[in-house]
Design an enzyme around this catalytic site. Structure first.
Site, PDB file in Angstrom:
ATOM      1  N   ARG A 223      11.662  24.664   8.431  1.00  0.00           N
ATOM      2  CA  ARG A 223      12.485  23.461   8.321  1.00  0.00           C
ATOM      3  C   ARG A 223      13.124  23.117   9.673  1.00  0.00           C
ATOM      4  O   ARG A 223      13.564  24.011  10.394  1.00  0.00           O
ATOM      5  CB  ARG A 223      13.564  23.638   7.253  1.00  0.00           C
ATOM      6  N   ASP A 224      13.144  21.803   9.966  1.00  0.00           N
ATOM      7  CA  ASP A 224      13.790  21.340  11.188  1.00  0.00           C
ATOM      8  C   ASP A 224      15.284  21.626  11.106  1.00  0.00           C
ATOM      9  O   ASP A 224      15.910  21.452  10.067  1.00  0.00           O
ATOM     10  CB  ASP A 224      13.543  19.837  11.381  1.00  0.00           C
ATOM     11  N   ILE A 225      15.877  22.065  12.213  1.00  0.00           N
ATOM     12  CA  ILE A 225      17.293  22.430  12.239  1.00  0.00           C
ATOM     13  C   ILE A 225      18.194  21.200  12.097  1.00  0.00           C
ATOM     14  O   ILE A 225      19.357  21.327  11.683  1.00  0.00           O
ATOM     15  CB  ILE A 225      17.597  23.205  13.548  1.00  0.00           C
TER      16      ILE A 225
ATOM     17  N   ASN B 117       5.281  13.869  18.349  1.00  0.00           N
ATOM     18  CA  ASN B 117       5.819  13.304  19.582  1.00  0.00           C
ATOM     19  C   ASN B 117       5.101  13.959  20.751  1.00  0.00           C
ATOM     20  O   ASN B 117       4.964  15.188  20.789  1.00  0.00           O
ATOM     21  CB  ASN B 117       7.331  13.553  19.671  1.00  0.00           C
TER      22      ASN B 117
ATOM     23  N   GLU C 246      10.794  16.912  22.842  1.00  0.00           N
ATOM     24  CA  GLU C 246      11.850  17.804  23.361  1.00  0.00           C
ATOM     25  C   GLU C 246      11.380  19.242  23.487  1.00  0.00           C
ATOM     26  O   GLU C 246      11.834  19.969  24.370  1.00  0.00           O
ATOM     27  CB  GLU C 246      13.069  17.755  22.426  1.00  0.00           C
ATOM     28  N   VAL C 247      10.529  19.672  22.572  1.00  0.00           N
ATOM     29  CA  VAL C 247      10.051  21.061  22.586  1.00  0.00           C
ATOM     30  C   VAL C 247       8.557  21.028  22.919  1.00  0.00           C
ATOM     31  O   VAL C 247       7.760  20.430  22.173  1.00  0.00           O
ATOM     32  CB  VAL C 247      10.286  21.762  21.235  1.00  0.00           C
TER      33      VAL C 247
ATOM     34  N   HIS D  44       4.020  20.565  17.808  1.00  0.00           N
ATOM     35  CA  HIS D  44       4.525  20.657  16.443  1.00  0.00           C
ATOM     36  C   HIS D  44       4.323  19.327  15.744  1.00  0.00           C
ATOM     37  O   HIS D  44       4.574  18.265  16.308  1.00  0.00           O
ATOM     38  CB  HIS D  44       6.016  21.043  16.418  1.00  0.00           C
TER      39      HIS D  44
HETATM   40  P1  5GP Z   1      10.429  16.793  19.294  1.00  0.00           P
HETATM   41  O1  5GP Z   1      11.508  15.816  19.716  1.00  0.00           O
HETATM   42  O2  5GP Z   1      10.025  17.711  20.411  1.00  0.00           O
HETATM   43  O3  5GP Z   1       9.240  16.102  18.641  1.00  0.00           O
HETATM   44  O4  5GP Z   1      11.057  17.647  18.108  1.00  0.00           O
HETATM   45  C1  5GP Z   1      11.725  18.827  18.297  1.00  0.00           C
HETATM   46  C2  5GP Z   1      12.373  19.150  16.972  1.00  0.00           C
HETATM   47  O5  5GP Z   1      12.749  20.505  16.988  1.00  0.00           O
HETATM   48  C3  5GP Z   1      13.627  18.327  16.687  1.00  0.00           C
HETATM   49  O6  5GP Z   1      13.450  17.594  15.470  1.00  0.00           O
HETATM   50  C4  5GP Z   1      14.731  19.365  16.593  1.00  0.00           C
HETATM   51  O7  5GP Z   1      15.698  19.058  15.594  1.00  0.00           O
HETATM   52  C5  5GP Z   1      13.956  20.636  16.277  1.00  0.00           C
HETATM   53  N1  5GP Z   1      14.585  21.870  16.746  1.00  0.00           N
HETATM   54  C6  5GP Z   1      15.139  22.075  17.972  1.00  0.00           C
HETATM   55  N2  5GP Z   1      15.591  23.343  18.066  1.00  0.00           N
HETATM   56  C7  5GP Z   1      15.304  23.942  16.877  1.00  0.00           C
HETATM   57  C8  5GP Z   1      15.535  25.266  16.367  1.00  0.00           C
HETATM   58  O8  5GP Z   1      16.071  26.153  17.038  1.00  0.00           O
HETATM   59  N3  5GP Z   1      15.120  25.513  15.094  1.00  0.00           N
HETATM   60  C9  5GP Z   1      14.510  24.560  14.325  1.00  0.00           C
HETATM   61  N4  5GP Z   1      14.148  24.912  13.091  1.00  0.00           N
HETATM   62  N5  5GP Z   1      14.277  23.305  14.779  1.00  0.00           N
HETATM   63  C10 5GP Z   1      14.675  23.004  16.034  1.00  0.00           C
END
Ligand code: 5GP
Ligand code: ZN
Length: 117
Positions: free
Chosen positions: A30-32, A88, A96-97, A101
């Site tokens: 699950r997303d945080i 993304n 962001e990551v 994903h």
């Molecule tokens: P992006 O913007 O890279 O597509 O999405 C990164 C996602 O990772 C975001 O929706 C953010 O809420 C989620 N996220 C960031 N850090 C963590 C974490 O430590 N644990 C979990 N479960 N989700 C995270």
């Protein structure tokens, strides 16, 4: 494993996550900071920065990831009403990551795909 990568560290069990689905090659948790009632992230266990490098370098892993997304959507009860599957990729998309994903989003009407300009 990339020691500096948040999601590699989740795969390694170094950072906790609420895991909802796992296979030999994928993990879903699950997303945080959920943006919908259901917001699950589905990742390959192997590190790839984004969906482009995954698709170019690991076709089998790409298929595994898509199958895992479908399994998550089914397990979360999203198939009947519909859901959104989102990667993304890069700066304009706000990634962001940098461990690829898929976002599985659903549980209510999600509105337009993009915010209006
Ligand atoms: P992006 O913007 O890279 O597509 O999405 C990164 C996602 O990772 C975001 O929706 C953010 O809420 C989620 N996220 C960031 N850090 C963590 C974490 O430590 N644990 C979990 N479960 N989700 C995270
Ligand atoms: Zn990684």
């Amino acid at each position: 494993m990339d020691n500096d990568c948040l999601f590699c560290r989740i795969v390694a069990g170094e950072i906790p996550a609420t895991v909802v689905h796992e296979t030999d090659t994928t993990l879903a948790f699950r997303d945080i900071d959920p943006k919908a009632p259901v917001h699950v992230l589905v990742i390959p266990k192997e590190h790839h920065a984004d969906v482009v490098t995954l698709a170019q370098n690991d076709p089998t892993g790409s298929a595994d990831l898509l199958a895992a997304c479908a399994a998550v959507a089914e397990a979360e009860g999203l198939i009947m009403e519909g859901f959104r599957l989102l990667f993304n990729t890069g700066g304009y998309a706000g990634q962001e990551v940098f461990h690829v994903h898929a976002h599985v989003l659903g549980g209510e009407p999600l509105g337009p795909m993009l915010a209006r300009r």
